[in-house]
Design a protein around this motif. Structure first.
Motif: not given
Length: 477
Positions: A5, A7, A37, A39, A64, A106, A111, A113
């Motif tokens: 995923t 991020c 997603t 953050s 998300n 993270l 996820t 990045l």
């Protein structure tokens, strides 16, 4: 959630007027590309304010977006009596170790990045992105014309530069040999830039110079404008830098409280296109004398108004930006004002659900400080403006909307630097009942339609996001 995923980590800076655009950027990205997603890693001066807490808690659970408030910095690390831009820059800079730890966490989660998207005051985090092998993008939440000036700022000199401009201050006033002509942009005069060009001896000059120089180190700059609004500035910028117009990024709804819903109920009882909305943003304040002149001018105009009242301040116009006001602002209104304007005016303390107010059928126009968030919200709702800038790049924005876009009136300032009550009354009447109102309204409707078109299936900003997402998804971190 699978490890694959993608991020995006986003770093805003202190202050709700910077946090909100970053959140809206995240929402827009996820609306177009829900496989991502987001953050939010939020530097802080101290415990989150009630408004910040409310904004974060209202994030839709269905998308998300996750957030982490980084440990607040030690206030003793900040320079005493620092201006607001320096405070924001320093807060982010002192939060870099915490940011690095958050990114490490993270990176070890489920996820992948792929990029760091930074607020314009968080440019020092570009170095952290490099440590993690991440591309760093800056989200510039103002217009393309302001971005062009920011990129040019390091080239300004007190003496003749290559562009023939002489910059100096005489008796505190900025002077230019001739208007500043940046590629693709309207000529910028001294009065448009007086809050942006600082004396070299000031701390603020050092802060702005640092920010502007580091903009050029980013892998790309996302600007909150769109092609049909600023075609020439955007084209010129893209010839010299990786600039991505992703606007208009605006709120689509506010956090409605019981107090703020009262002003919407009041609007429901007013005739169509009969109310002037008056607000100076999340932290803008007037001097006591100007505050009184505005009040008397609204009363003198005879027109209906909804005024978001903030207590006057003898300090800088943005001095309450990071500090909540404790006084009841309504207590500062002229004696008998509320009684004399009862039924015709509605005064609300400190905050109103701006998007809903501007969208309301009873609202005719907007007296605004010309912060870019407010300007774009007015464009999205098709409301013409009275441009009343206070600080930062707001004078540049005011020149843009009044002279280039021709959707705003600009009140005249007297010899004391005050907009007198008669002048307030005059511009209110012009906006609410004059011939200019129809022409400004027509132009604003054109921009409103263009704003919608920008995010249509084949719209310019939709395509910009597709370009960015393609870059980010191709990364194999």
């Amino acid at each position: 959630m699978e490890k694959n995923t993608p991020c995006i980590a986003m770093v805003p800076c202190p202050g709700t007027s910077h946090l909100i655009p970053q959140i809206e950027l995240a929402k827009k990205l996820l609306h177009l590309h829900p496989n991502f997603t987001i953050s939010l890693l939020i530097p802080s001066l101290g415990p989150p304010s009630p408004s910040t807490t409310s904004i974060l808690q209202s994030l839709p659970p269905s998308i998300n977006i996750h957030f982490t408030i980084l440990p607040h910095i030690n206030p003793q690390d900040l320079p005493p009596n620092a201006d607001i831009p320096t405070l924001m820059l320093q807060t982010v800079s002192h939060s870099l170790p915490s940011l690095s730890q958050a990114l490490t966490s993270l990176a070890s989660s489920r996820t992948r990045l792929v990029a760091l998207v930074l607020n314009a005051f968080a440019v020092d985090a570009i170095d952290v992105a490099r440590e993690f092998g991440l591309p760093a993008y800056v989200y510039y939440p103002s217009c393309a014309t302001a971005l062009a000036f920011s990129l040019h700022y390091p080239k300004l000199e007190d003496d003749d530069g290559d562009d023939g401009i002489v910059v100096c201050r005489k008796f505190g006033e900025l002077e230019l040999k001739e208007p500043l002509k940046l590629p693709g942009c309207m000529p910028l005069r001294a009065q448009d830039l007086s809050d942006l060009i600082q004396d070299k001896s000031t701390a603020l000059h050092g802060t702005l110079l640092h920010l502007c120089k580091r903009l050029c180190l980013a892998d790309g700059i996302l600007v909150n404008s769109f092609v049909d609004l600023e075609p020439e500035p955007i084209k010129a910028l893209q010839n010299v830098a990786p600039v991505y117009p992703v606007g208009p990024i605006v709120q689509t709804e506010s956090n409605i409280s019981s107090n703020s819903s009262e002003c919407l109920a009041w609007l429901d009882n007013q005739p169509t296109n009969s109310v002037l909305y008056v607000s100076f943003g999340s932290g803008g304040t007037l001097s006591p004398e100007q505050f009184n002149e505005l009040a008397y001018g609204l009363e003198l105009s005879g027109h209906k108004f909804l005024w978001v009242v903030r207590a006057p301040n003898v300090g800088a116009a943005d001095s309450s930006y990071l500090n909540a006001q404790k006084d009841d602002p309504l207590e500062h209104l002229p004696k008998g004002f509320l009684d004399r304007t009862k039924g015709r005016g509605f005064a609300v303390r400190s905050w109103a659900p701006q998007v809903e107010v501007l969208r309301h059928g009873s609202t005719c126009g907007f007296l605004t400080h010309c912060g870019w968030n407010s300007t774009l919200e007015s464009v999205a709702c098709g409301r013409p403006l009275i441009a009343w800038p206070l600080c930062a790049e707001q004078r540049l924005n005011a020149a843009l909307v009044s002279e280039e876009f021709k959707v705003a009136l600009r009140p005249k300032v007297n010899e004391k630097g005050i907009v007198g009550r008669e002048e307030v009354s005059r511009v209110v009447k012009c906006l609410m009942e004059g011939d200019e109102r129809k022409e400004m309204g027509r132009r604003m409707e054109v921009f409103k339609d263009a704003a919608v078109k920008a995010f249509s299936k084949d719209g310019s900003s939709t395509k910009t996001f597709e370009t960015l997402v393609t870059k980010w998804e191709s990364l194999k971190n």
